[in-house]
Scaffold this motif. Structure first.
Motif, mmCIF file in Angstrom:
data_model
loop_
_atom_site.group_PDB
_atom_site.id
_atom_site.type_symbol
_atom_site.label_atom_id
_atom_site.label_comp_id
_atom_site.label_asym_id
_atom_site.label_seq_id
_atom_site.Cartn_x
_atom_site.Cartn_y
_atom_site.Cartn_z
ATOM 1 N N ASN A 1 21.822 -10.860 -8.045
ATOM 2 C CA ASN A 1 21.851 -10.746 -6.580
ATOM 3 C C ASN A 1 21.557 -9.333 -6.090
ATOM 4 O OD1 ASN A 1 22.802 -13.357 -6.629
ATOM 5 N ND2 ASN A 1 24.709 -12.935 -5.552
ATOM 6 N N TYR A 2 21.957 -8.360 -6.915
ATOM 7 C CA TYR A 2 21.873 -6.963 -6.471
ATOM 8 C C TYR A 2 20.441 -6.469 -6.338
ATOM 9 C CZ TYR A 2 26.814 -6.949 -7.071
ATOM 10 O OH TYR A 2 28.137 -7.249 -6.926
ATOM 11 N N GLU A 3 19.552 -7.121 -7.057
ATOM 12 C CA GLU A 3 18.165 -6.661 -7.012
ATOM 13 C C GLU A 3 17.336 -7.407 -5.973
ATOM 14 O OE1 GLU A 3 16.452 -5.747 -10.912
ATOM 15 O OE2 GLU A 3 18.483 -5.627 -11.718
ATOM 16 N N THR A 4 18.006 -8.200 -5.115
ATOM 17 C CA THR A 4 17.287 -8.836 -4.007
ATOM 18 C C THR A 4 17.050 -7.824 -2.899
ATOM 19 O OG1 THR A 4 19.299 -9.474 -2.825
ATOM 20 C CG2 THR A 4 18.472 -11.023 -4.486
ATOM 21 N N ASP A 5 16.159 -8.168 -1.982
ATOM 22 C CA ASP A 5 15.852 -7.240 -0.888
ATOM 23 C C ASP A 5 17.014 -7.078 0.079
ATOM 24 O OD1 ASP A 5 15.695 -9.804 0.271
ATOM 25 O OD2 ASP A 5 14.207 -9.134 1.744
#
Ligand code: ATP
Ligand code: MG
Ligand code: MG
Ligand code: MG
Length: 488
Positions: free
Chosen positions: A238-242
């Motif tokens: 989730n952390y690497e989503t925009d």
């Protein structure tokens, strides 16, 4: 090109608007409901409707609700899917459509609208919910092997010992369908992620535990925006989503490091910062002020964790307003109140951060004293003594320890991460009694456990909680699932 987080949110709301759902704005993180500290699910603002205390203006509603769950704080940065702050996309039916329709639309939006392949989906139903099982199998066409029956913990939603309740059905994304239908273990997060939960509120439970069907059956659902974004944007977590990654990049830039080439520990710190900054920005936007009680205490601890993790990755000065700016910019189109509250957000952060940095300084002084108390003894024993040497070859002395209690006090009162205490200790040739520290930590977990809260939809439950709330002097935690909640 993948859908952005903002696009996903709009597509979800539009889908249900086209199916006669009233689009409502996110409610505040400060719930009207006095029994919970913070809004922890999309259903919370509708609780009076589900309880029959308020007549809804609409039979159907859809929202993107900002949520904070402190019970997931230990998971932040460590799992790929848990946050303190997240958005829950939801569609709700107040005595209108029920199980069949909710399942059909849940499937349609997942497969037709978001384009997930049925091959990558697995669903769960409550153990005894043969009706839901049959709908998934016969009407939707999910193979039996990909419909899992789960127990009460996961798939029965109850608001409290009595009151409205009912079975749930979840939709999971399967990243590795090639591993086969024989080995489906939904707990395996290297393979599966739960992203959509459908709650079928169909019973009332009385004081003796009897379930009677509700006259007005309700639908309550929740799809995690960050989770569906992870899936659709094809990023590893989730952390690497925009929705979050730009905050992480800002923090990394301030620290002069690069996320992708960082070690695991640094990545966790960056993720904690990325998560907590969103929480604190929205909390302050919703008028919460840092303090030592209740939700103000949650806010304070979250800010301190941001600062601490900043130190861990090598940031020495003040930086929270800079990362907050990125978070504000990311959320302002969906939540205009955040930009409107920009000045208040930054002022609160600045004040808390500089106060805390002073506390950290005091902690460092305290640690110096502890070290000085220990060191002279050690030095005396270590000194080569001309007298002793004649008849005594000193074996290397066991290293002196900084006690678990001292380390814990530094952690708990002065916000010193254990790693920081260890680092300073090591510079002085000392070690920290980690076992003792963990024992002290465990004691605190136990204290927090004793004080968890659940969402209790019963009237008596609400009154009890209200009474407790009035007497409460210190926040310890709450959760929806009655799991332990604590802030640190
Ligand atoms: P999990 O089992 O992964 O902890 P959950 O069963 O506790 O999730 P629900 O209470 O069913 O979650 O909430 C509905 C949806 O909200 C979940 O399916 C998920 O998509 C999302 N969600 C729940 N908790 C979090 C969290 N801490 N961070 C991000 N998304 C969350
Ligand atoms: Mg959970
Ligand atoms: Mg779950
Ligand atoms: Mg769930």
């Amino acid at each position: 090109q993948h859908l952005s987080g903002n696009e996903i949110r709009n597509i979800f709301l539009d889908f249900f608007a086209q199916r006669s759902h009233q689009v409502l704005p996110s409610a505040s993180l400060v719930p009207e409901d006095p029994t919970v500290l913070l809004t922890i699910a999309g259903m919370l603002p509708f609780k009076p409707i589900f309880l029959g205390q308020r007549t809804p203006e609409f039979k159907r509603a859809t929202t993107s609700q900002k949520c904070i769950r402190t019970n997931d704080i230990e998971n932040v940065g460590r799992t790929k899917r848990h946050h303190t702050f997240f958005e829950m996309l939801g569609n709700f039916s107040f005595g209108d459509y029920f199980k069949e329709q909710a399942i059909a639309w849940g499937w349609e939006i997942s497969t037709q609208v978001f384009g997930l392949s049925p091959k990558n989906l697995v669903v769960s139903v409550f153990r005894d919910d043969d009706e839901a099982f049959a709908i998934w199998r016969d009407q939707i066409g999910v193979p039996e092997a990909r419909i899992k029956r789960l127990g009460e913990d996961d798939n029965f939603w109850a608001s409290g010992p009595t009151g409205p309740c009912g079975p749930c059905s979840e939709i999971y994304y399967d990243f590795h369908p090639e591993r086969g239908d024989e080995n489906i273990d939904l707990e395996d997060d290297t393979r599966f992620i739960e992203f959509y939960n459908l709650v079928f509120m169909q019973y009332n439970r009385d004081a003796t535990g009897n379930l009677t069907p509700l006259q007005n059956k309700n639908i309550d659902t929740g799809m995690g925006l960050e989770r569906i974004a992870q899936i659709l944007q094809k990023v590893p977590n989730n952390y690497e989503t925009d929705l979050i990654f730009p905050i992480i990049q800002t923090a990394a830039q301030i620290a002069g490091i690069d996320y992708h080439s960082s070690d695991e520990k640094t990545k966790v710190s960056l993720k904690v910062i990325g998560d907590h900054v969103r929480s604190v920005v929205h909390m302050i936007a919703d008028e919460i002020r840092a303090s030592n009680v209740g939700r103000g205490y949650v806010l304070r601890r979250l800010i301190r964790r941001v600062v601490r993790h900043g130190r861990l990755i090598g940031i020495s000065g003040e930086f929270t307003t800079q990362v907050a700016e990125t978070a504000i910019a990311l959320s302002e189109s969906a939540y205009p109140n955040v930009r409107q509250r920009e000045a208040a957000i930054k002022a609160e952060l600045q004040r808390e951060e500089s106060n805390f940095l002073r506390t950290l300084d005091r902690g460092e002084k305290l640690l110096d004293e502890v070290i000085n108390r220990i060191s002279p003894i050690q030095q005396e024993n270590d000194l080569p003594s001309p007298i002793r040497e004649e008849y005594y070859h000193p074996s290397p002395l066991p290293k002196q320890n900084i006690s678990g209690l001292d380390a814990f006090t530094l952690y708990d009162t002065y916000g010193f991460p254990l790693e920081l205490t260890q680092e300073i200790a090591a510079e002085n040739g000392l070690e920290v009694d980690v076992e003792g520290f963990n024992a002290e930590m465990q004691k605190q977990v136990e204290r927090a456990k004793a004080a968890h809260e659940t969402i209790d939809l019963t009237v008596q439950g609400s009154l009890d909680k209200l009474a407790e709330h009035i007497h409460a002097t210190e926040f310890l935690g709450y959760s929806q699932s009655a799991a332990t909640a604590k802030v640190e």
